[in-house]
Write a protein that holds these residues in place. Structure first.
Motif, PDB file in Angstrom:
ATOM      1  N   ASP A  91      -2.995  38.348 -21.617  1.00  0.00           N
ATOM      2  CA  ASP A  91      -4.089  38.139 -20.714  1.00  0.00           C
ATOM      3  C   ASP A  91      -4.243  36.398 -20.201  1.00  0.00           C
ATOM      4  OD1 ASP A  91      -6.639  37.752 -19.471  1.00  0.00           O
ATOM      5  OD2 ASP A  91      -7.415  38.782 -21.093  1.00  0.00           O
ATOM      6  N   SER A  93      -5.946  34.737 -18.606  1.00  0.00           N
ATOM      7  CA  SER A  93      -7.280  34.261 -18.618  1.00  0.00           C
ATOM      8  C   SER A  93      -7.663  33.659 -19.970  1.00  0.00           C
ATOM      9  CB  SER A  93      -8.271  35.420 -18.132  1.00  0.00           C
ATOM     10  OG  SER A  93      -8.591  36.106 -19.080  1.00  0.00           O
ATOM     11  N   ALA A 112      -9.585  31.593 -11.977  1.00  0.00           N
ATOM     12  CA  ALA A 112      -9.224  32.765 -11.323  1.00  0.00           C
ATOM     13  C   ALA A 112      -8.682  32.504 -10.037  1.00  0.00           C
ATOM     14  CB  ALA A 112      -9.936  33.787 -11.735  1.00  0.00           C
ATOM     15  N   ASN A 123      -4.339  27.225 -12.660  1.00  0.00           N
ATOM     16  CA  ASN A 123      -4.392  28.451 -12.058  1.00  0.00           C
ATOM     17  C   ASN A 123      -3.223  29.083 -11.590  1.00  0.00           C
ATOM     18  OD1 ASN A 123      -4.859  26.228  -9.789  1.00  0.00           O
ATOM     19  ND2 ASN A 123      -4.633  27.955  -8.601  1.00  0.00           N
ATOM     20  N   SER A 134      -5.696  40.078 -14.497  1.00  0.00           N
ATOM     21  CA  SER A 134      -5.415  38.740 -14.996  1.00  0.00           C
ATOM     22  C   SER A 134      -4.092  39.007 -16.114  1.00  0.00           C
ATOM     23  CB  SER A 134      -6.433  38.327 -15.815  1.00  0.00           C
ATOM     24  OG  SER A 134      -6.908  39.006 -16.992  1.00  0.00           O
TER      25      SER A 134
END
Length: 190
Positions: A91, A93, A112, A123, A134
């Motif tokens: 993940d 993020s 994001a 990013n 993500s």
């Protein structure tokens, strides 16, 4: 006539009762010892599994590391990442990134946004084979862009390090130094 005296000797029945008591106590004790051993073995296996998960990396850098010139110095560091062989999806993020030089330590926040980012963030610049979430999964390739803070841009010959920390797995260090002459696009050899 003789008198019979009862002495206080152990009889067979009493000996059997004491023997059974010893056997029961020994059985309970061995059960406790074996249970503790099994518990310890299970905890040791869990510790080894966690250690292997933490020491192996689920993310790897692929290809060149580039420095993109801002106004006068390098303001963007760009590199490509993919999931390592046999790794679990990551993940992105939850990945944290730290930019370190002799004079600064900056924690870059995840954004994001795909494409151009803002200073002090990181990013995805591009995503190949992406399914829109993500997660970095098998077959997906992300070009990451570290957008440096304007007061901590990379200068000529300055050493830097970027630490990439996935939520699980090992920290991925990316270390190099700025080029002698800063062009529009610079190769930052690792």
């Amino acid at each position: 006539m003789r008198r019979i005296v009862h002495d206080e000797a152990f009889t067979g029945l009493e000996a059997a009762i004491v023997l059974i008591a010893f056997v029961v106590v020994a059985a309970v004790f061995s059960y406790v010892v074996l249970g503790a051993g099994f518990f310890t073995t299970q905890k040791a296996q869990e510790a080894v599994k966690t250690g292997v998960e933490q020491s192996s990396t689920a993310l790897q850098i692929k290809g060149a590391v580039l420095g993109i010139k801002g106004t006068t110095n390098i303001s963007i560091i760009r590199f490509t990442v993919e999931q390592s062989a046999g790794g679990e999806p990551i993940d992105m993020s939850k990945v944290t990134m730290t930019y370190i030089t002799a004079s600064a330590v900056d924690y870059l926040n995840y954004s994001a946004t795909v494409g151009t980012g803002t200073a002090g963030t990181w990013n995805a610049f591009t995503k190949q084979n992406d399914d829109g979430d993500s997660l970095l999964e098998k077959g997906e390739v992300w070009t990451i862009q570290a957008n440096l803070n304007t007061n901590h841009e990379l200068t000529n010959n300055e050493a830097f390090k970027i630490e990439i920390r996935p939520s699980t797995g090992a920290v991925i260090p990316l270390s190099s130094r700025g080029p002698a002459q800063i062009d529009a696009v610079n190769s930052l050899t690792i």
